[in-house]
Design a protein around this motif. Structure first.
Motif, mmCIF file in Angstrom:
data_model
loop_
_atom_site.group_PDB
_atom_site.id
_atom_site.type_symbol
_atom_site.label_atom_id
_atom_site.label_comp_id
_atom_site.label_asym_id
_atom_site.label_seq_id
_atom_site.Cartn_x
_atom_site.Cartn_y
_atom_site.Cartn_z
ATOM 1 N N ASP A 648 88.063 -53.039 26.393
ATOM 2 C CA ASP A 648 88.105 -53.039 24.934
ATOM 3 C C ASP A 648 87.885 -51.639 24.372
ATOM 4 O O ASP A 648 86.980 -50.911 24.796
ATOM 5 N N GLY A 649 88.736 -51.265 23.412
ATOM 6 C CA GLY A 649 88.633 -49.954 22.781
ATOM 7 C C GLY A 649 89.446 -48.882 23.460
ATOM 8 O O GLY A 649 89.558 -47.769 22.930
ATOM 9 N N GLU A 650 90.034 -49.187 24.634
ATOM 10 C CA GLU A 650 90.864 -48.219 25.348
ATOM 11 C C GLU A 650 92.336 -48.616 25.230
ATOM 12 O O GLU A 650 92.668 -49.754 24.897
ATOM 13 N N PHE A 651 93.213 -47.651 25.529
ATOM 14 C CA PHE A 651 94.649 -47.862 25.331
ATOM 15 C C PHE A 651 95.421 -47.729 26.635
ATOM 16 O O PHE A 651 95.047 -46.944 27.515
ATOM 17 N N GLU A 652 96.504 -48.492 26.710
ATOM 18 C CA GLU A 652 97.524 -48.300 27.744
ATOM 19 C C GLU A 652 98.867 -48.175 27.025
ATOM 20 O O GLU A 652 99.474 -49.157 26.632
ATOM 21 N N LYS A 653 99.257 -46.915 26.764
ATOM 22 C CA LYS A 653 100.519 -46.612 26.087
ATOM 23 C C LYS A 653 100.608 -47.322 24.719
ATOM 24 O O LYS A 653 101.422 -48.233 24.526
ATOM 25 N N PRO A 654 99.789 -46.926 23.776
ATOM 26 C CA PRO A 654 99.828 -47.573 22.451
ATOM 27 C C PRO A 654 101.146 -47.302 21.726
ATOM 28 O O PRO A 654 101.683 -46.191 21.799
ATOM 29 N N GLU A 655 101.661 -48.325 21.045
ATOM 30 C CA GLU A 655 102.912 -48.175 20.281
ATOM 31 C C GLU A 655 102.724 -48.630 18.832
ATOM 32 O O GLU A 655 102.543 -47.846 17.932
ATOM 33 N N GLY A 656 102.778 -49.941 18.596
ATOM 34 C CA GLY A 656 102.735 -50.447 17.231
ATOM 35 C C GLY A 656 101.413 -50.161 16.548
ATOM 36 O O GLY A 656 100.354 -50.227 17.170
ATOM 37 N N VAL A 657 101.473 -49.861 15.244
ATOM 38 C CA VAL A 657 100.259 -49.611 14.478
ATOM 39 C C VAL A 657 100.493 -50.027 13.028
ATOM 40 O O VAL A 657 101.567 -49.834 12.476
ATOM 41 N N THR A 658 99.462 -50.626 12.425
ATOM 42 C CA THR A 658 99.484 -50.947 11.000
ATOM 43 C C THR A 658 98.048 -50.955 10.498
ATOM 44 O O THR A 658 97.094 -50.940 11.288
ATOM 45 N N VAL A 659 97.892 -50.985 9.171
ATOM 46 C CA VAL A 659 96.571 -50.904 8.544
ATOM 47 C C VAL A 659 96.385 -52.118 7.640
ATOM 48 O O VAL A 659 97.298 -52.502 6.902
ATOM 49 N N ASP A 660 95.191 -52.745 7.703
ATOM 50 C CA ASP A 660 94.939 -53.899 6.842
ATOM 51 C C ASP A 660 94.359 -53.427 5.501
ATOM 52 O O ASP A 660 94.062 -52.240 5.321
ATOM 53 N N PRO A 661 94.203 -54.338 4.510
ATOM 54 C CA PRO A 661 93.722 -53.918 3.183
ATOM 55 C C PRO A 661 92.351 -53.262 3.186
ATOM 56 O O PRO A 661 92.030 -52.500 2.276
ATOM 57 N N ALA A 662 91.524 -53.555 4.206
ATOM 58 C CA ALA A 662 90.188 -52.960 4.279
ATOM 59 C C ALA A 662 90.196 -51.603 4.964
ATOM 60 O O ALA A 662 89.141 -50.970 5.101
ATOM 61 N N GLY A 663 91.365 -51.132 5.414
ATOM 62 C CA GLY A 663 91.454 -49.850 6.101
ATOM 63 C C GLY A 663 91.311 -49.935 7.601
ATOM 64 O O GLY A 663 91.345 -48.906 8.292
ATOM 65 N N ASN A 664 91.156 -51.157 8.161
ATOM 66 C CA ASN A 664 91.084 -51.312 9.611
ATOM 67 C C ASN A 664 92.462 -51.076 10.225
ATOM 68 O O ASN A 664 93.496 -51.346 9.608
ATOM 69 N N ILE A 665 92.460 -50.605 11.473
ATOM 70 C CA ILE A 665 93.694 -50.180 12.145
ATOM 71 C C ILE A 665 94.004 -51.153 13.268
ATOM 72 O O ILE A 665 93.156 -51.398 14.136
#
Length: 723
Positions: A648-665
Motif C-alpha cells: 500500500d502506498g507504492e506504485f507499479e507503473k502508475p498511469e491513470g490519475v484523477t482528483v476528487d472534490p476534497a483534493g484526494n488523488i
C-alpha cells in the motif's frame, strides 16, 4: 415611474438605481431595467455572469459588451424635457446670447440648446438650422408637451440625415441616403417608412398589455392567500402550544423533558411552515414585481415612445413580456393546520414515556416516497424516506410511526438504523454482508408506502463491469483513457478499435460511439461545452476536438508536441497534455498555442495528467519513475510521492490519475492493477480495488461516487464504489 403629467416627474425615475444620479447614456437590459452605461460596465467587471442589479436576472451581453445594449431613448427624452423645462424657468439666461433672463425660451432638439425669442428667430433663418425641430415654451408647459418632446435620431453613416425608414430585411433603422446606397429596395432590402412599422409594433405591444392584467390579478390574489395563511399560522401555533402545556402539566416531573421536545417540534413545524409560506410569498411577489415593471415599461413605450423608440426597444419589450407571460408559475400556497394530539393516556405514561405526544400533520402513507440509493457489499448504504402530508409536502412524524424491515438473499434479517435527517426526511441505514437482491419493507402508520417492499440490488466488488473483448457494440479492445461526458456517462478511448464509446452511467449499456483519427488514440477529456478532446500518437499524432455527436471539429499539433498521451482541459479552455517523448507536460491555449512546458528535466515517462483547479495544482503519473509529480500551472514542482513496490502506498507503473472534490488523488497501476487513494499531500489513504487483468489504465470519478477504471488487459471498464 414618470406619470402622464409633465409637471409630476418622479426624479427617482430619472436616476440610475446604481449611482443614484441622473442617467448618463442610459442602456436597457433584456429584463427592461435601465442603468447608466458606465455603471453597467463597472458592474460587469465585478460579476460573471452579469446579473441585473435590480431583479437579479442573468444577462448575456452582446458581442460588443455593454456598448451593444439598446439606448433607452425614452429616458433620454425625459432628461431633455426636464432640462428644457428647468431652463425655461424665469431667471435662466439664453444659452446662445447668455442674456434675456426673463423672456420666453424655446428648445432646439437638434442642437440641444435653450434659446431666447430673438435667438430662436435667427436660428430659424439660418439655412443650416431652419429645418431644426424647435419646441416653444408654451409646448414645454403644456400637458401633452412630454409626449411631443423627442430627441431626433440621425444616421451613423450620414450624420446630417434623420432616420426615417426601417429596413425590414435587415431589422435596421436607415436614412434616405441609405435607401439609395446600402439599403436600395429590392430582393435583399425592403425599406419602409418607420411610422408604418412602428404602428404594427405598437399594436402588438398593446395586445400584450391586455394579457398582463389577468396575470397580475392572479398573482395578487395568490399573495393575499399566502398572507391569510400566514395570519392563521401564529394562532394555530399558540393553540397547539396551549394544548401541549395543559397535557404535560398532568405528567409532572417525568414528562418535563418530553414536554420540551414536543414544544421544540411545534416551534420547528411553525418555523418550517412559516419559512415555506414566506418563501412562497416572496417568490410570488418577485414575479409580480417583474411583471409590473415590464407592464410599466411597455405602457410608457406605447404611450410616450416615439416611432424610433418603439422600433429600438419594441422587440426587446415584446420578448421580455412574452417570456414573463409564458413562464409557468406555481401560485398555489399549500399549508395544513397542525395541532397537538394525545397519543397516550396518563395511566400508561410510565411504559411509553419516550413516545408521549407528538405534532400531528396528517401524514399520508400513500404520498410518502422512498428512494433507494445504489448499495455495495460491506459499505454503509442508505435509502431515503420522505414523510408527507395529503398535499405532498414533507412533514414531521413520530419515529414510532415508521417501521422498516430488510432481508438478504438467504432470508436473514439485516439490521437497520432509522435516523431523522431533516424535517420530514429520514435515512434508512444498513450494511449488507452479502451481494445480491435484498427486500426492504417500509411502512408509515402501519401502511405500506408506494413500491414497498423494494428490491435492493447489492453490488459486490467491482460494483459494475462494462464491456468484453471484441469490436462490436458494447465491446472493447484495449481501453485506455476514460472520462465523464456532460451527462455523467462514461466515455472510453477504445484504442484497438480506434473509436470512442459512450456507456450509460447506471446500466453500462453502450449509448453510441464515433471513430477517431490517428494511429494510436489514447487520452480523453471533456471541455465545459461537452466537447471531447482525444489524443493520439505515432502516425497522424495530435490532439483532436470532437463535438458531442462525434463530429471532428479541429486538430491541435504544435511544433513542441511529439507523443501526446493524457490530456486534461481546464474550465477556461486551456489544455494540459502529457508528452511521453518530450518528457514534459505542455500547457496550451485553447487554440493549441504553447504557453509553457512543465516538468522538463524532472519527468521520465509522463502518461496521464489531472488538474485540481481549486488549488491550481496538476498531478502527472510518471510510469518510468513509479511516482506522481505535483506542479503548479506556472511550472513549479510542488512535491512528488511514491516509489516502486507492491505494498500500500507504492506504485507499479502508475498511469491513470484523477482528483476528487476534497483534493484526494486517485491513481491506477498498470503494473499490478491496484487503484489507490492518496491525500492532497500524497499520503496513502486506502486501496479501492484491483482490476481484472492486472492493468489499470485511465481512471475517472463519477458525480455519484464511483471510480471508473479502464482495464487494458481485461478489455472492460470496472466501476468501484468510492464514496
Amino acid at each position: 415611474m414618470a406619470s402622464n403629467m409633465p409637471d409630476d416627474f418622479d426624479e427617482q425615475f430619472l436616476a440610475c438605481p446604481v449611482c443614484m444620479l441622473h442617467f448618463r447614456d442610459p442602456r436597457v437590459l433584456p429584463c427592461l431595467h435601465t442603468f447608466c452605461r458606465e455603471c453597467l460596465q463597472e458592474w460587469a467587471t465585478k460579476q460573471q455572469p452579469l446579473e441585473c442589479p435590480t431583479c437579479r436576472t442573468q444577462v448575456s451581453l452582446p458581442d460588443q459588451g455593454v456598448d451593444g445594449l439598446r439606448t433607452n431613448f425614452y429616458v433620454n427624452n425625459l432628461l431633455d424635457f426636464a432640462a428644457a423645462k428647468k431652463g425655461a424657468e424665469p431667471g435662466v439666461p439664453c444659452q446662445v446670447c447668455e442674456g434675456n433672463v426673463e423672456g420666453s425660451k424655446s428648445w432646439c432638439a437638434d442642437c440641444a440648446i435653450l434659446m431666447c425669442e430673438s435667438c430662436t428667430n435667427l436660428h430659424r433663418k439660418f439655412p443650416y438650422s431652419k429645418d431644426h425641430e424647435v419646441t416653444s415654451e408654451e409646448t414645454l408647459k403644456a400637458e401633452e408637451g412630454m409626449s411631443k418632446f423627442h430627441r431626433k435620431r440621425h444616421c451613423d453613416k450620414h450624420k446630417n440625415q434623420e432616420l426615417v425608414f426601417y429596413c425590414e430585411s435587415c431589422n435596421a433603422l436607415v436614412c434616405t441616403a441609405c435607401t439609395v446606397v446600402d439599403h436600395r429596395p429590392g430582393k435583399d432590402h425592403d425599406p419602409v417608412e418607420i411610422a408604418t412599422v412602428a404602428q404594427r409594433r405598437k399594436e402588438k405591444l398593446q395586445s400584450l398589455l391586455q394579457d398582463i392584467d389577468p396575470r397580475l390579478k392572479e398573482i395578487q390574489a395568490s399573495v393575499k392567500e399566502v398572507e391569510r395563511k400566514l395570519a392563521n399560522l401564529t394562532p394555530s401555533k399558540e393553540a397547539a402550544t396551549d394544548q401541549a402545556k395543559a397535557y404535560f402539566r398532568r405528567l409532572a416531573d417525568l414528562l418535563q423533558k418530553r414536554e420540551r421536545d414536543i414544544l421544540s417540534q411545534i416551534d420547528e413545524q411553525c418555523r418550517a411552515d412559516g419559512k415555506a409560506l414566506q418563501t412562497k410569498k416572496e417568490t410570488i411577489e418577485f414575479e409580480l414585481a417583474g411583471l409590473t415593471s415590464a407592464q410599466t415599461f411597455c405602457q410608457q413605450a406605447v404611450e410616450h415612445g416615439s416611432d424610433v423608440h418603439i422600433l429600438e426597444v419594441g422587440n426587446q419589450v415584446q420578448t421580455r413580456v412574452e417570456t414573463l407571460l409564458a413562464k409557468q408559475l406555481d401560485l398555489e400556497s399549500i399549508w395544513s393546520e397542525f395541532q397537538f394530539v394525545e397519543n397516550t393516556t396518563v395511566v400508561d405514561f410510565e411504559k411509553e414515556v419516550q413516545d408521549f405526544g407528538g405534532v400531528e400533520t396528517k401524514i399520508d402513507a400513500s404520498k410518502c416516497e422512498v428512494v433507494v440509493k445504489p448499495a455495495v457489499q460491506g459499505f454503509e448504504c442508505v435509502a431515503r424516506l420522505t414523510t408527507t402530508n395529503q398535499e405532498g409536502r414533507p412533514c414531521v412524524t413520530n419515529s414510532k410511526a415508521v417501521t422498516t424491515n430488510m432481508k438478504d438473499p438467504l432470508g436473514t434479517d439485516v439490521p437497520i438504523k432509522l435516523k431523522m435527517k431533516s424535517w420530514g426526511e429520514w435515512e434508512i441505514l444498513f450494511v449488507p454482508k452479502l451481494a445480491g437482491n435484498h427486500r426492504l419493507e417500509v411502512k408509515v402508520n402501519s401502511e405500506q408506502v408506494p413500491g414497498s417492499p423494494f428490491d435492493v440490488e447489492v453490488k459486490g466488488k467491482p460494483a459494475l463491469t462494462i464491456g468484453r473483448k471484441g469490436s462490436g457494440v458494447g465491446e472493447l479492445d484495449g481501453p485506455v483513457g476514460v472520462a465523464l461526458d456532460k451527462d455523467g456517462n462514461i466515455a472510453v478511448v477504445d484504442k484497438g478499435n480506434k473509436r470512442v464509446q459512450i456507456f450509460d452511467k447506471g446500466t453500462g449499456q453502450s449509448l453510441h460511439c464515433f471513430p477517431v483519427e490517428g494511429e494510436k488514440p489514447y487520452g480523453i477529456d471533456v471541455d465545459s461545452n461537452g466537447r471531447f478532446l482525444v489524443t493520439s500518437f505515432r502516425k497522424d499524432f495530435g490532439l483532436r476536438r470532437y463535438s458531442t455527436e462525434g463530429k471532428i471539429l479541429g486538430t491541435v499539433k504544435p511544433d513542441c508536441m511529439k507523443k501526446p498521451l493524457g490530456v486534461a482541459v481546464l474550465k477556461d479552455g486551456r489544455m494540459v497534455v502529457a508528452d511521453n517523448i518530450q518528457k514534459s507536460c505542455l500547457l496550451l491555449q485553447p487554440d493549441g498555442s504553447l504557453i509553457r512546458e512543465i516538468g522538463k528535466g524532472q519527468l521520465q515517462e509522463p502518461v496521464f495528467v489531472s488538474v485540481d483547479e481549486s488549488r491550481g495544482v496538476m498531478f502527472v503519473t510518471d510510469k518510468g519513475a513509479h511516482k506522481v509529480f505535483a506542479f503548479d500551472l506556472d511550472g513549479n514542482l510542488k512535491f512528488d510521492f511514491g516509489k516502486q513496490g507492491g505494498i500500500d502506498g507504492e506504485f507499479e507503473k502508475p498511469e491513470g490519475v484523477t482528483v476528487d472534490p476534497a483534493g484526494n488523488i486517485i491513481v491506477g497501476n498498470a503494473g499490478d492493477g491496484r487503484v489507490q487513494v492518496f491525500g492532497p499531500d500524497g499520503t496513502f489513504i486506502r486501496k479501492v480495488g484491483t482490476v481484472q487483468g492486472g492493468y489499470a489504465s485511465g481512471v475517472a470519478l463519477s458525480p455519484d461516487g464511483y471510480v471508473a477504471v479502464a482495464c487494458w488487459n481485461g478489455n472492460c471498464i470496472e466501476l468501484y464504489r468510492y464514496m
